[in-house]
Design a protein around this motif. Sequence first.
Motif, PDB file in Angstrom:
ATOM      1  N   VAL A 119       0.819  -1.220   0.000  1.00  0.00           N
ATOM      2  CA  VAL A 119       0.000   0.000   0.000  1.00  0.00           C
ATOM      3  C   VAL A 119       0.852   1.269   0.000  1.00  0.00           C
ATOM      4  O   VAL A 119       0.574   2.205  -0.769  1.00  0.00           O
ATOM      5  N   PRO A 120       1.906   1.376   0.832  1.00  0.00           N
ATOM      6  CA  PRO A 120       2.713   2.607   0.780  1.00  0.00           C
ATOM      7  C   PRO A 120       3.273   2.890  -0.617  1.00  0.00           C
ATOM      8  O   PRO A 120       3.319   4.051  -1.048  1.00  0.00           O
ATOM      9  N   PHE A 121       3.683   1.843  -1.325  1.00  0.00           N
ATOM     10  CA  PHE A 121       4.219   2.038  -2.676  1.00  0.00           C
ATOM     11  C   PHE A 121       3.143   2.566  -3.619  1.00  0.00           C
ATOM     12  O   PHE A 121       3.369   3.538  -4.356  1.00  0.00           O
ATOM     13  N   SER A 213      -5.836   0.381   4.470  1.00  0.00           N
ATOM     14  CA  SER A 213      -5.224   0.941   5.675  1.00  0.00           C
ATOM     15  C   SER A 213      -3.850   1.506   5.337  1.00  0.00           C
ATOM     16  O   SER A 213      -3.016   0.827   4.733  1.00  0.00           O
ATOM     17  N   TYR A 214      -3.630   2.776   5.747  1.00  0.00           N
ATOM     18  CA  TYR A 214      -2.352   3.439   5.469  1.00  0.00           C
ATOM     19  C   TYR A 214      -2.121   4.494   6.544  1.00  0.00           C
ATOM     20  O   TYR A 214      -2.993   5.328   6.809  1.00  0.00           O
ATOM     21  N   ASN A 215      -0.950   4.429   7.179  1.00  0.00           N
ATOM     22  CA  ASN A 215      -0.596   5.366   8.254  1.00  0.00           C
ATOM     23  C   ASN A 215      -1.653   5.376   9.368  1.00  0.00           C
ATOM     24  O   ASN A 215      -2.093   6.433   9.834  1.00  0.00           O
ATOM     25  N   ALA A 545      -3.628  -8.104  14.022  1.00  0.00           N
ATOM     26  CA  ALA A 545      -2.404  -7.308  13.843  1.00  0.00           C
ATOM     27  C   ALA A 545      -2.615  -6.196  12.824  1.00  0.00           C
ATOM     28  O   ALA A 545      -2.116  -5.077  12.987  1.00  0.00           O
ATOM     29  N   THR A 546      -3.391  -6.482  11.770  1.00  0.00           N
ATOM     30  CA  THR A 546      -3.680  -5.458  10.759  1.00  0.00           C
ATOM     31  C   THR A 546      -4.537  -4.346  11.351  1.00  0.00           C
ATOM     32  O   THR A 546      -4.297  -3.159  11.104  1.00  0.00           O
TER      33      THR A 546
END
Length: 586
Positions: A119-121, A213-215, A545-546
């Motif tokens: 996802v970050p990429f 989900s991101y940051n 965990a996610t």
Amino acid sequence: MQRFVAFTSLGRRHLPNQYDLLALLTIFAILVGVVHASRGAIEPLAAPGATEIHLDVAYLPYYAIRTTLRMFIALFFSLLFTFTYATLAAKSRRAEKIMIPLLDVLQSVPILGFLAFLVPFFVTLVPGSVAGFEIACIFAIFTSQAWNMAFSFYRSLRSVPADLIEVSRGFNLTPWQRFWQLETPFAMPGLIWNMMMSMSGGWFFVVAAEAISYNNNTTKLPGIGSYIDAATTKGENGAVLAAVATMAVVIVVYDQLLFRPLVAFSSRFRVELTASAEQERSWVRDAFLRTGWLKPLSAGPQRLFRRFALMRLTLPPGRANPQVAVRAARGSRLGDVAFTAVAAAIGAYCLYLIVTYFAAHFTLGDVGHVLVLTLLTMLRVIFGIVLATLIWVPIGIWIGLRPRIADRVQPFAQFLAAFPANVIFPLAVLLIVTFRLDPDVWLTLLIVFGTQWYILFNVIAGAQAFPNDLREAARSFSIRGWDWWVKVIIPGIFPYYVTGALTASGGSWNAAIVAEYVHAGIKQGGEVRNYTEVASGVGSYIAIATERGIDNQIWLGVAVMSLVVIIYNRALWRPLFVLAEKRLRL
């Protein structure tokens, strides 16, 4: 000198008819929907309503178009992946040693595992725009579609009848021509049914795919999945039913416009000497054949593809020399040794990096705990496959041998396979809470519900591809009852079953993420109360965990699960694959 021809003198057969009008209206409606949905996919992230989910049913058509567009884009890339990855694995001994075990792992890695890594990429590719999250969502859907298509195509390429290969050599077909004229048509029936399963698999995981989900923030993209998730959380059962009805309409529409014509088209590629009395039909295909303008317009692309498929791409001429061939064989053996050594060295180095990383963040007790959770999930996977086999293999054979019934069942089966797991969560939670049931036992059925369809779709494809002349031979020799099942039809569809069971196994590991950690809102006395039920397993471990944003635990869960899956597939499915390829090919 060109001669002028009056339009009125062309005659009625050269003019567009009602079928042309129907086709043009359909194409125009699809283009309008695509353009409308695409505009929302490239908006700035901060734009009003860019990621807002409304529970008003008036938004459902727009959400359905957004989700369906994502799924067809993912399906397109899944086809590209299938025709490259699976073909290379089937044609190269060296590549197969790495690519098939890697595919075993990839199909078992949960969607959340892929998203945690990538996802970050994707988001940084188009910063500040919805497009980055759209790309991440499409990739997540791709991971729920591509693997079973690749396995089906790989199995088909390895199972082409030897006599047909000899005939292609007799006609002096190059490997390129044989691929397009023999191997791809032979693989079409199984591939098309797995494409249908892939679309349904995408619907099953669409809730997880559309929540990015991101940051430590979750962005929910407008779509059917996000709508169902929001409605389930708020206990709006009417909105959930409206979303499911919309999804059913969408499935019926693309089944009639795309998959039914493809199934009818692929029926011509069966390996048989006598034609079956019942043939697959498609009203869309029949209407296309009656068009006055659209059918002639398609002749040009057909000629281009025919030229492309008949190109004589050959090996360098030196390979035909016997002395050169001997030297090439020696070089091949040396190449095998070198390839194995390099692959082993790279694998050892990667293993060293993984062990070093986990040793710095976890103790042996942590790893042992995750290993036990993984084994518990594996027991659920095995139970689900055994149960699905006992139920759906006989039903799939019965459906596949009757084309008319298969035509009627096809959209219904796609709908059941596409039924999102989140829709069942409120009912599952309500039953567990009301009757005080054990989640470790009863949540297992959610895994079965999501993955049994891989077996059904592949068994139907195998039964439809079973040669009619072999059925007539069995009838002539009065082979009936148990002998017919054991000696005729089960061996005939076994390669398809192995593909379906293998992909069902991978899908079960993936489904464990949504099945072992269930939460839903239930209205009680006018209030919405949120319940969460957890079954012990690696799926719930990764899901929790996610939710908490603990990346190290996600990676540990994925790593241990991947290791167990490799051992499990090598011990069970690989021998069955070899048996199907060597002993039970037609």
